[in-house]
Design a protein around this motif. Structure first.
Motif, mmCIF file in Angstrom:
data_model
loop_
_atom_site.group_PDB
_atom_site.id
_atom_site.type_symbol
_atom_site.label_atom_id
_atom_site.label_comp_id
_atom_site.label_asym_id
_atom_site.label_seq_id
_atom_site.Cartn_x
_atom_site.Cartn_y
_atom_site.Cartn_z
ATOM 1 N N GLU A 121 0.706 -1.443 0.077
ATOM 2 C CA GLU A 121 0.169 0.290 -0.200
ATOM 3 C C GLU A 121 0.723 1.346 0.342
ATOM 4 O OE1 GLU A 121 -2.643 -0.145 3.366
ATOM 5 O OE2 GLU A 121 -3.049 2.652 3.141
ATOM 6 N N GLY A 131 -2.427 -5.378 7.088
ATOM 7 C CA GLY A 131 -3.043 -3.699 6.475
ATOM 8 C C GLY A 131 -4.387 -3.626 7.500
ATOM 9 N N ARG A 132 -5.086 -2.431 6.011
ATOM 10 C CA ARG A 132 -6.608 -1.861 6.548
ATOM 11 C C ARG A 132 -7.330 -3.287 6.077
ATOM 12 N NH1 ARG A 132 -5.362 3.180 6.672
ATOM 13 N NH2 ARG A 132 -3.338 4.360 5.714
ATOM 14 N N THR A 133 -7.052 -3.841 6.057
ATOM 15 C CA THR A 133 -8.786 -5.166 5.583
ATOM 16 C C THR A 133 -7.594 -6.974 6.046
ATOM 17 O OG1 THR A 133 -8.442 -5.355 3.507
ATOM 18 C CG2 THR A 133 -9.712 -3.535 4.606
ATOM 19 N N GLU A 145 -7.465 -9.046 3.778
ATOM 20 C CA GLU A 145 -7.070 -8.876 1.846
ATOM 21 C C GLU A 145 -5.892 -8.157 1.646
ATOM 22 O OE1 GLU A 145 -10.802 -8.390 2.911
ATOM 23 O OE2 GLU A 145 -11.646 -9.411 2.068
ATOM 24 N N ASP A 146 -5.868 -6.658 2.162
ATOM 25 C CA ASP A 146 -4.482 -6.309 2.318
ATOM 26 C C ASP A 146 -3.264 -6.936 2.972
ATOM 27 O OD1 ASP A 146 -5.671 -4.243 1.317
ATOM 28 O OD2 ASP A 146 -5.883 -2.787 2.611
ATOM 29 N N ARG A 157 -2.058 -9.982 0.797
ATOM 30 C CA ARG A 157 -1.505 -9.148 0.285
ATOM 31 C C ARG A 157 -0.019 -8.654 0.221
ATOM 32 N NH1 ARG A 157 -4.064 -4.759 -1.202
ATOM 33 N NH2 ARG A 157 -2.660 -3.572 -0.775
ATOM 34 N N HIS A 158 -0.137 -8.210 1.348
ATOM 35 C CA HIS A 158 1.418 -7.185 1.940
ATOM 36 C C HIS A 158 1.999 -8.916 2.722
ATOM 37 C CE1 HIS A 158 -0.660 -3.354 3.052
ATOM 38 N NE2 HIS A 158 -0.036 -3.597 2.224
#
Lengths: 214, 214, 214, 214
Positions: free
Chosen positions: C136, C184-186, C188-189, C192-193
């Motif tokens: 991000e 992450g903020r979600t 999903e994030d 992904r990270h």
């Protein structure tokens, strides 16, 4: 000539052999051993008259169904619709010269690399590893000499090379920068021999990468 | 002697142990740790009288069912039909000498390679890695000395070697160019110990390949 | 204190967060990133009052269900039955100091090896690779400095180390010979990270093995 | 502009293309070729008027559904809701300049590493390996010159680079430390070409790691 999956009569031996090969091919595909629709698999349905069930050319091996196979007779004579693998002749030679009733052929990084590293010796030598006992008739003290033959675009020439260099005891053979043929008296044996030889090739490769000979 | 899957009476402990081992074996098989029908798994059903459930010899570990297991008593006495793994004696020794109630045996590239690289020291030394805490009773500052014993075609001799070289604290042992035995008080512990030791062996191997000692 | 799966009232936020984490954990487990019941995952359900859903200690991450999670409040206060991961304090610090609403922690060969190789520099430097854009707020020309902190058996000390060395921009941190935290903020994030950082670490490792610096 | 999955009218060509790409993406994702929501896939639905179905930006490729795709016209004109991949322009160039009807783009360790190792030559040279025959129109004796172009954050500039360096015969192109584009006349061909090129790149990489040139 009818295609197998359109035919209104289903032969049980054909259906069972196709299902078994589809399962083994999916397993190999998951391992990255059949990328890019490469490789081929067959089972011997009858020795006399000669009849095999073999994968069609260019099919994705991760999800084979009955329509991805053909029945083939002596000398690659088509007994059902569809284009059998161009290497069907190699399978025929293996059924003629060994007790095999199933022949599996995979392209892997390890078998390509080892065929390249050991090409001048004409064979890969494998010994001292427990996994060798997974090859029919082998004990821990046996030395396995897996032959390597040159590759060829002419499948007749390739089949002839394989015929000449077959080992009397080892149920597999390497083709230079191409892949491994492995076989057995049953599809279970062909799968086991494929897995055992791939493990041994990867092991030999990793030893070499660390500067150790097998 | 009846086979387990033909028997009209189903013992719940047998069915549950078989199901658990089938799931763990499928998981290991997917990771390439049980290629070529190698390896074996067992659970201790009763210590007195001694009774274990063990995989039959030569079965594909990716899809075990009840018919791929046998009940075995003291001294490898068959209590159900089928040929138990030839290494059942090793399992018996481990149940006698440790608090194990489950023993898992896998053949991997990493465990074969590390058994080869460290054979002369008689052990692999593992330390300083968080993953060590996954071994029962271990903390981050502990040094794990995983013993290595010679391989043998005689399973009695192999069992005796393992009996002599068992660590009092480490729930695993390597056999030279053969594989890893790992165990635990439950199947969950045996699986965790197998995974932890395999991770640590692969890690130690990759360090060596980069010229670093563990 | 009731356990989550025995409770007669099901909170939708709890069920959905558990399901999402179970799917992500199964995916990581398949890749060998959560062997031996290692690692832990959490989601922030509410910031005020502070409430997170976190995996219980020692659970197999390949098949998590609701009963493998606990609700935890400020200062690791238990809000449901079961022993939360011993590293829950680390998660709390990350929720306090970053905009994270999900924190994932995995142990991989690549993250352990890179933490070892770059420990003295205190960070891994990653640059010039397209995959960086998956973090991000990052563009292709950014240099990612992923911090590395010492490991500790004391989770308070570990949490404090992480608090002190957090990057203001990079959504991840390495612990020496232990593993990677990514967030992450979600969820999903966070996933992904985790995947992006693992790819970048493995890439940097393979470059080093070939004698190339990143 | 409506989103595809909310639309009350379902076009069969859209549904079938999405389903096929979802299956291929899931397969690539399992292999670690689409980590971190990277990569993108498209199919050409109509050449005149130009219409493609392409993955939306930032979607997890392991489980795509209809809502993860967009219809896009000439010059990236949106024909349905959602943000198409930022690299849609590259796809458009490939549809204009080749007979492709499907374009797949993956980020792998092997393709990133080989793009780095061979960047100064401007291409990766692949030859003598059976797997080459999996590329449309290629025989065993052909030399494959896979072009490499610089990466760019500006997708217009990247598309232009690719337009200029496209090979007239090879159905793929590498972007420096970014990934591989591969294509074919059908989605089946695009998948096969992706797999074949990835195998060949990994093979060339392993040869180099052993000090051997391809």
């Amino acid at each position: 000539v009818e295609s197998l999956h359109e035919s209104r009569i289903r032969r049980l031996d054909v259906v069972l052999a196709a299902r078994r090969m589809a399962a083994d091919a999916a397993w190999f595909a998951q391992r990255g051993w059949l990328l890019g629709t490469c490789g081929n698999l067959s089972c011997l349905l009858s020795r006399e008259p000669f009849e095999i069930l073999v994968t069609l050319s260019g099919r994705d091996k991760s999800s084979l169904t009955l329509e991805d196979f053909a029945l083939v007779g002596r000398g690659c004579q088509p007994l059902s619709a569809g284009q059998p693998s161009s290497e069907t002749l190699v399978h025929e030679v293996l059924y003629d010269r060994t007790p095999a009733r199933a022949v599996y052929h995979v392209h892997t990084l390890a078998n390509n690399l080892m065929s390249r590293l050991c090409f001048e010796q004409g064979q890969v030598t494998l010994q001292g590893v427990e996994m060798i006992k997974g090859l029919e008739g082998h004990s821990l003290t046996d030395t396995v000499r897996l032959p390597i033959v040159p590759n060829s675009e002419d499948s007749k020439a390739l089949a002839e090379q394989i015929r000449q260099h077959l080992s009397p005891t080892v149920p597999g053979i390497l083709v230079y920068q191409h892949g491994l043929y492995a076989w057995g008296r049953t599809p279970e044996d062909a799968r086991r021999h494929t897995e055992v030889l791939e493990f041994l090739l990867e092991y030999a490769l990793r030893l070499r990468q660390m500067g150790l000979e097998d």
